[in-house]
Design a protein around this motif. Sequence first.
Motif, PDB file in Angstrom:
ATOM      1  N   SER A  47      -7.015  18.855  57.361  1.00  0.00           N
ATOM      2  CA  SER A  47      -5.919  19.805  56.961  1.00  0.00           C
ATOM      3  C   SER A  47      -5.816  20.065  55.486  1.00  0.00           C
ATOM      4  CB  SER A  47      -4.617  19.481  57.489  1.00  0.00           C
ATOM      5  OG  SER A  47      -4.177  18.188  57.076  1.00  0.00           O
ATOM      6  N   GLU A  48      -4.941  20.904  55.040  1.00  0.00           N
ATOM      7  CA  GLU A  48      -5.080  21.043  53.552  1.00  0.00           C
ATOM      8  C   GLU A  48      -6.300  21.505  52.791  1.00  0.00           C
ATOM      9  OE1 GLU A  48      -2.162  17.959  51.778  1.00  0.00           O
ATOM     10  OE2 GLU A  48      -1.158  18.102  53.626  1.00  0.00           O
ATOM     11  N   VAL A  49      -7.204  21.709  53.430  1.00  0.00           N
ATOM     12  CA  VAL A  49      -8.407  22.250  52.859  1.00  0.00           C
ATOM     13  C   VAL A  49      -9.057  23.356  53.593  1.00  0.00           C
ATOM     14  CG1 VAL A  49      -9.829  20.624  53.970  1.00  0.00           C
ATOM     15  CG2 VAL A  49     -10.543  21.433  51.824  1.00  0.00           C
ATOM     16  N   ASP A  50      -9.640  24.193  52.891  1.00  0.00           N
ATOM     17  CA  ASP A  50     -10.124  25.320  53.473  1.00  0.00           C
ATOM     18  C   ASP A  50     -11.677  24.826  53.795  1.00  0.00           C
ATOM     19  OD1 ASP A  50      -7.985  27.151  52.915  1.00  0.00           O
ATOM     20  OD2 ASP A  50      -8.835  27.627  51.142  1.00  0.00           O
ATOM     21  N   THR A  51     -11.861  25.108  55.411  1.00  0.00           N
ATOM     22  CA  THR A  51     -13.073  25.084  55.746  1.00  0.00           C
ATOM     23  C   THR A  51     -14.128  26.163  56.131  1.00  0.00           C
ATOM     24  OG1 THR A  51     -12.429  25.010  58.213  1.00  0.00           O
ATOM     25  CG2 THR A  51     -12.311  22.781  56.946  1.00  0.00           C
ATOM     26  N   VAL A  52     -15.326  26.047  56.398  1.00  0.00           N
ATOM     27  CA  VAL A  52     -16.114  27.394  56.374  1.00  0.00           C
ATOM     28  C   VAL A  52     -16.583  27.240  57.924  1.00  0.00           C
ATOM     29  CG1 VAL A  52     -18.513  28.415  55.890  1.00  0.00           C
ATOM     30  CG2 VAL A  52     -16.820  27.449  54.007  1.00  0.00           C
ATOM     31  N   VAL A 161      -7.730  14.419  50.946  1.00  0.00           N
ATOM     32  CA  VAL A 161      -8.228  13.272  51.777  1.00  0.00           C
ATOM     33  C   VAL A 161      -7.096  12.409  52.161  1.00  0.00           C
ATOM     34  CG1 VAL A 161      -9.648  11.118  51.725  1.00  0.00           C
ATOM     35  CG2 VAL A 161     -10.354  13.246  50.476  1.00  0.00           C
ATOM     36  N   LYS A 162      -6.054  12.374  51.426  1.00  0.00           N
ATOM     37  CA  LYS A 162      -4.744  11.703  51.960  1.00  0.00           C
ATOM     38  C   LYS A 162      -4.229  12.188  53.386  1.00  0.00           C
ATOM     39  CE  LYS A 162      -3.653  10.090  47.546  1.00  0.00           C
ATOM     40  NZ  LYS A 162      -2.781   9.741  46.161  1.00  0.00           N
ATOM     41  N   ALA A 163      -4.339  13.496  53.498  1.00  0.00           N
ATOM     42  CA  ALA A 163      -3.932  13.956  54.706  1.00  0.00           C
ATOM     43  C   ALA A 163      -4.802  14.093  55.896  1.00  0.00           C
ATOM     44  CB  ALA A 163      -3.449  15.708  54.392  1.00  0.00           C
ATOM     45  N   LEU A 164      -5.986  13.221  55.997  1.00  0.00           N
ATOM     46  CA  LEU A 164      -6.739  13.268  57.293  1.00  0.00           C
ATOM     47  C   LEU A 164      -5.892  12.797  58.517  1.00  0.00           C
ATOM     48  CD1 LEU A 164     -10.179  12.452  55.521  1.00  0.00           C
ATOM     49  CD2 LEU A 164      -9.535  14.633  56.330  1.00  0.00           C
ATOM     50  N   THR A 165      -6.071  13.221  59.415  1.00  0.00           N
ATOM     51  CA  THR A 165      -5.387  12.696  60.945  1.00  0.00           C
ATOM     52  C   THR A 165      -6.497  12.586  61.844  1.00  0.00           C
ATOM     53  OG1 THR A 165      -4.499  14.728  61.226  1.00  0.00           O
ATOM     54  CG2 THR A 165      -3.110  13.522  59.921  1.00  0.00           C
ATOM     55  N   PRO A 166      -6.337  11.431  62.768  1.00  0.00           N
ATOM     56  CA  PRO A 166      -7.155  11.320  63.987  1.00  0.00           C
ATOM     57  C   PRO A 166      -6.889  12.649  65.033  1.00  0.00           C
ATOM     58  CG  PRO A 166      -5.310   9.635  63.850  1.00  0.00           C
ATOM     59  CD  PRO A 166      -5.367  10.520  62.555  1.00  0.00           C
ATOM     60  N   SER A 167      -7.985  12.896  65.323  1.00  0.00           N
ATOM     61  CA  SER A 167      -7.635  13.910  66.559  1.00  0.00           C
ATOM     62  C   SER A 167      -7.702  13.325  67.986  1.00  0.00           C
ATOM     63  CB  SER A 167      -8.803  15.142  66.531  1.00  0.00           C
ATOM     64  OG  SER A 167      -9.886  14.216  67.333  1.00  0.00           O
TER      65      SER A 167
END
Length: 173
Positions: A47-52, A161-167
Amino acid sequence: MSKNRSNTFIIFTACIISGCQLTSEDVISRVYDPTIIEHYQLPVLLSEVDTVQSFRQRKAKETWYWTLLKNDSYLEGENLVVQIISQSPLKQPPSRFDFTLPGDGGVMEYNALGPYQSWFYETADGTRCTQSRHNIRNRETWLSVFTHFCTSNNEQEITWVKALTPSILLEGY
């Protein structure tokens, strides 16, 4: 002849004709082409980053996931998130992804996944970059997450990277 007997007969006949040897071992060593997946199918959500685009590829004893991020630097090995489920933690991403992490140093940080190590640097032309490594254990397997993100846009945040969360999928690996 029943369906099971018919299948056994066909397999037995094929082995006699081709000379194959039946064993009780199950050996699977297939490499599948990458499959395009949706962002919610990743073990760790970005989240908080644009993915392609995100991909999954199963190897003999590993499953690789990788996500291409919007890339304004257009250099190989930049703007990737690589997630690998394996039998042991990984220190470096596979060479296929064209980036390596520094051997030592870095900052120890913590997010929803747990502790991780990150490195920040700036290139001569003003491009800001971050790299990180997470190793998360779950029962008998490990999830290693590697990030490499660079941007020349001074307004774009590189601390996502601080906002990575487990799915929810991470619970079942």
